[in-house]
Design a protein around this motif. Sequence first.
Motif, mmCIF file in Angstrom:
data_model
loop_
_atom_site.group_PDB
_atom_site.id
_atom_site.type_symbol
_atom_site.label_atom_id
_atom_site.label_comp_id
_atom_site.label_asym_id
_atom_site.label_seq_id
_atom_site.Cartn_x
_atom_site.Cartn_y
_atom_site.Cartn_z
ATOM 1 N N PRO A 523 0.819 -1.230 0.000
ATOM 2 C CA PRO A 523 0.000 0.000 0.000
ATOM 3 C C PRO A 523 0.845 1.269 0.000
ATOM 4 N N THR A 524 1.904 1.296 0.799
ATOM 5 C CA THR A 524 2.748 2.490 0.854
ATOM 6 C C THR A 524 3.445 2.728 -0.472
ATOM 7 N N VAL A 525 3.973 1.651 -1.079
ATOM 8 C CA VAL A 525 4.674 1.788 -2.355
ATOM 9 C C VAL A 525 3.714 2.238 -3.452
ATOM 10 N N LEU A 526 2.482 1.706 -3.448
ATOM 11 C CA LEU A 526 1.498 2.128 -4.448
ATOM 12 C C LEU A 526 1.108 3.598 -4.253
ATOM 13 N N ALA A 527 1.038 4.024 -3.011
ATOM 14 C CA ALA A 527 0.734 5.442 -2.762
ATOM 15 C C ALA A 527 1.852 6.328 -3.324
ATOM 16 N N ARG A 528 3.117 5.901 -3.123
ATOM 17 C CA ARG A 528 4.250 6.641 -3.698
ATOM 18 C C ARG A 528 4.149 6.644 -5.225
ATOM 19 N N LEU A 529 3.736 5.520 -5.789
ATOM 20 C CA LEU A 529 3.630 5.412 -7.241
ATOM 21 C C LEU A 529 2.563 6.356 -7.779
ATOM 22 N N THR A 530 1.426 6.414 -7.110
ATOM 23 C CA THR A 530 0.345 7.301 -7.539
ATOM 24 C C THR A 530 0.782 8.753 -7.476
ATOM 25 N N ASP A 531 1.491 9.125 -6.422
ATOM 26 C CA ASP A 531 1.976 10.507 -6.284
ATOM 27 C C ASP A 531 2.964 10.849 -7.400
ATOM 28 N N ARG A 532 3.880 9.941 -7.679
ATOM 29 C CA ARG A 532 4.877 10.203 -8.728
ATOM 30 C C ARG A 532 4.193 10.315 -10.095
ATOM 31 N N ALA A 533 3.243 9.407 -10.372
ATOM 32 C CA ALA A 533 2.569 9.431 -11.667
ATOM 33 C C ALA A 533 1.768 10.714 -11.857
ATOM 34 N N ALA A 534 1.178 11.242 -10.771
ATOM 35 C CA ALA A 534 0.356 12.446 -10.875
ATOM 36 C C ALA A 534 1.195 13.685 -11.154
ATOM 37 N N THR A 535 2.439 13.693 -10.770
ATOM 38 C CA THR A 535 3.289 14.877 -10.926
ATOM 39 C C THR A 535 4.306 14.747 -12.046
ATOM 40 N N ASP A 536 4.407 13.580 -12.675
ATOM 41 C CA ASP A 536 5.394 13.365 -13.733
ATOM 42 C C ASP A 536 4.741 13.638 -15.082
ATOM 43 N N GLY A 537 5.194 14.673 -15.780
ATOM 44 C CA GLY A 537 4.631 15.022 -17.076
ATOM 45 C C GLY A 537 5.425 14.494 -18.248
ATOM 46 N N ASP A 538 6.484 13.751 -17.991
ATOM 47 C CA ASP A 538 7.321 13.218 -19.059
ATOM 48 C C ASP A 538 6.696 11.927 -19.589
ATOM 49 N N VAL A 539 6.234 11.955 -20.845
ATOM 50 C CA VAL A 539 5.574 10.782 -21.414
ATOM 51 C C VAL A 539 6.542 9.609 -21.510
ATOM 52 N N THR A 540 7.783 9.876 -21.860
ATOM 53 C CA THR A 540 8.747 8.769 -21.976
ATOM 54 C C THR A 540 8.969 8.103 -20.622
ATOM 55 N N GLY A 541 8.936 8.893 -19.550
ATOM 56 C CA GLY A 541 9.059 8.308 -18.217
ATOM 57 C C GLY A 541 7.865 7.446 -17.870
ATOM 58 N N LEU A 542 6.669 7.912 -18.254
ATOM 59 C CA LEU A 542 5.474 7.120 -18.013
ATOM 60 C C LEU A 542 5.504 5.824 -18.810
ATOM 61 N N MET A 543 5.973 5.895 -20.051
ATOM 62 C CA MET A 543 6.044 4.691 -20.887
ATOM 63 C C MET A 543 7.057 3.694 -20.322
ATOM 64 N N ALA A 544 8.182 4.192 -19.824
ATOM 65 C CA ALA A 544 9.180 3.297 -19.235
ATOM 66 C C ALA A 544 8.685 2.677 -17.939
ATOM 67 N N ALA A 545 7.797 3.386 -17.227
ATOM 68 C CA ALA A 545 7.300 2.882 -15.947
ATOM 69 C C ALA A 545 6.187 1.858 -16.114
ATOM 70 N N LEU A 546 5.534 1.844 -17.254
ATOM 71 C CA LEU A 546 4.357 0.991 -17.423
ATOM 72 C C LEU A 546 4.676 -0.512 -17.498
ATOM 73 N N PRO A 547 5.708 -0.966 -18.240
ATOM 74 C CA PRO A 547 5.931 -2.420 -18.368
ATOM 75 C C PRO A 547 6.100 -3.169 -17.054
ATOM 76 N N PRO A 548 6.978 -2.724 -16.117
ATOM 77 C CA PRO A 548 7.082 -3.503 -14.872
ATOM 78 C C PRO A 548 5.788 -3.521 -14.073
ATOM 79 N N LEU A 549 5.027 -2.433 -14.133
ATOM 80 C CA LEU A 549 3.758 -2.395 -13.404
ATOM 81 C C LEU A 549 2.749 -3.353 -14.036
ATOM 82 N N ALA A 550 2.725 -3.406 -15.365
ATOM 83 C CA ALA A 550 1.795 -4.317 -16.044
ATOM 84 C C ALA A 550 2.173 -5.772 -15.772
ATOM 85 N N ARG A 551 3.465 -6.070 -15.784
ATOM 86 C CA ARG A 551 3.890 -7.437 -15.472
ATOM 87 C C ARG A 551 3.482 -7.821 -14.063
ATOM 88 N N ALA A 552 3.685 -6.911 -13.134
ATOM 89 C CA ALA A 552 3.331 -7.209 -11.747
ATOM 90 C C ALA A 552 1.836 -7.451 -11.604
#
Length: 780
Positions: A523-552
């Motif tokens: 829960p704590t890690v997911l909360a950190r993830l939600t906060d980072r995703a809400a403030t990160d405007g770099d599309v390439t960063g979002l694309m790089a972050a998606l594969p490990p999350l989808a695998r999990a």
Amino acid sequence: MPAFDTGGVRVLGVRHHGPGSARAVRAELERLRPEAVLIEGPPEADALLHLAGELEPPVALLVHRAGRETGSGTGGWAFWPFASFSPEWVALRYAVDHGVEVRFCDLPAAHTLAEEPGRPDLGAGSPDEVTSDEETPGEREPGEEPPGEEADPEHTRADPLGVLARAAGYDDTERWWDDVVEQRGDGEPSPFPAIQEAMAAVRAEIGPGGVRNQRREAHMRQVLRATLRAGHHRVAVVCGAWHAPAVHETVRHTVKADTALLKGLPRTKVDATWVPWTHGRLATAAGYRAGVSAPGWYHHLFTAPDRPVHRWLTDAARVLRQDEDRAVSSAHVIEGVRLAESLAALRGRPLAGLGEVREALTGVLCEGEETRAALVHGRLALGERMGSVPDTVPMVPLQRDLAAQRRRLRLKAEPFIRDLDLDLRKESHRERGVLLHRLRILDVEWGVPRTPEGSHRGTFREAWRLRWEPEMDVALIEAARWGATVEEAAAARLVDLAGRADLRGVTALTEQCLLAGLDSALPTVLARLTDRAATDGDVTGLMAALPPLARAGRYGDVRRTEGAQLRTVAEGLLRRVCAGLPPALHGLDDDAAAHMATLVDHTHHAVTLLGEEPLRTWTATLAAHAGDDRLPGRVAGRLDRILNDADELDRDTLRRRLARTMSPGIDPARAAAWLEGFLQGSGLILVHDERLLDLIDTWLTGLAPERFASVLPLLRRTFGAFAAPERRQIGTAATRAVPPTGTVSLPLDPERAVPALDSVGALLARAATDRRNSPGRAEV
């Protein structure tokens, strides 16, 4: 100088790991029957000496700062290793077995770890290098100064053994020491008077060494004085041969002078424990400066003093028969022994050494096969083995918890590499994988993931490569600040890392959280993830972050973890990627376009794990922009290939786009880039779609020579990435391709054909002549 037998004190100058020194120490102690034994080592470990009878060498004393924070990077720990053939170990076992008082007498580690925390020999860079074991008789820097203190270059370069070896007519220092000390048998006169006298002469010539050496020797004398004051009349001191003269001449050094040397030293709080060690860590090849070249050979010399050459070559023959499938008989062993002993006699050696037995192994047992002999010799010379310590030794709670889990899961800590394949559908296998993942979070790399082979691939499979290293105990001690159990410590460390990581790092940590079964931290890690995703405007960063999350999220059920919440977060990231993708695809140079094509590819594979609805959203986004002529060629080609493979792009539309891209008015470099993006990963589509292949072939053949030369490197890079069978299939398909305009007729120049026709006629005439001259040959 005073006689060696002055008073009741015997100073035994030794090499720290040598079978001859060890046998000589044992014989001297049995003759002297001392009331107390002092050994060069850290006094903080005195309370652990009674455990010697329960230890199985090789083992090491580990002294570390108490309460040191993880990741300080300044060292703060040191090892003192002991093998069965170490003289200090022999002295320790004698004292424990006979109920004799035994103490360590070197400068306390509390001073050395506080004074020089970043020094490599204290373990900061190489944890197997030892603070107090470094000035051995064979050490090349007996007077080495600590950083920040001025050292005499002549002293720091001096090699006391080298001086003595050259005086004896040897050009090899190690060989001289082996001949004089290590290969001595039982019953021979004590070597210690001669060693002490020789070292005294060398010290008189080159000096006693630096300030650090003098402080160590001052503390040894202080401990010796205290032992004598306690009423012990017969005292044996076992120390490095370099220190023996200074310790023996205690009466020539005043208490006041020694106290002044030790006054004002910095001090830190330390703890000590025993840990298992390995022969590999005792070898000089591992970077241990007080090590020996062949621990297995020295162990053999110590444990098999009678007929060591016979037994060694017998072991080599057994290895050749069992592991190398070689026919080696007893006759080979007999002849090998004769050769080794003859070589030793010719070279004037008292006993065949490692060099002689290696030559016998190569020439006789391996019949000249140097490569095979080197493999067998290396295995035996190292003689890899790992010691053990009982549960009664002091351990931090984290170490005890890991030891309990290892026993429960039947995972043995071993010093050699072992592959482990796990089936996560089995409870015991899943728990093993969870433990290894948790240890990796704590920087304990006992297991390293590897790619499974053949049929072992699958979401329910894990493949590991295991090897336990002694410094992993240090990592456990450093990680103890995070919790008392492996699960608790891994969860706390993961939460801490997530609080400092960027979006990509948090998504990777989320995947680790699931792999390690850390539901309490999720829960704590997911909360950190939600906060980072809400403030990160770099599309390439979002694309790089998606594969490990989808695998999990996709494979959570396989590992019995909750994946629904992860898929929800991943779908939210995908929506932001789809909204921000169009502007991110434009205005890219070649390198940025290649990176974007790779990101799009990885994102597509990740979206396929999230379900049909996210996949439709993603492909619709790609389809809306795939036909844009402003896209970089490589990105446009990649989008078209993804849509084609997903059946979202009909063949006619694909051919029209390809024809437009490869039309004469378009720069050939863009067409080559489109082709590279389209064929990235696999070119088999050209084998199955002849019309697509025809379009590409027509484009290539229609290029002007100068334009063809400019795009050729790009085409070579594209097709060169395919496997050889795939290239052959594409070539075969290209030869079958028929130009859509019909048969191509080329103009024929009869004058240019005349030389070729003449050559063919000459070859045919020659073949006819050969047939007439060889009537027995079959006609072709």
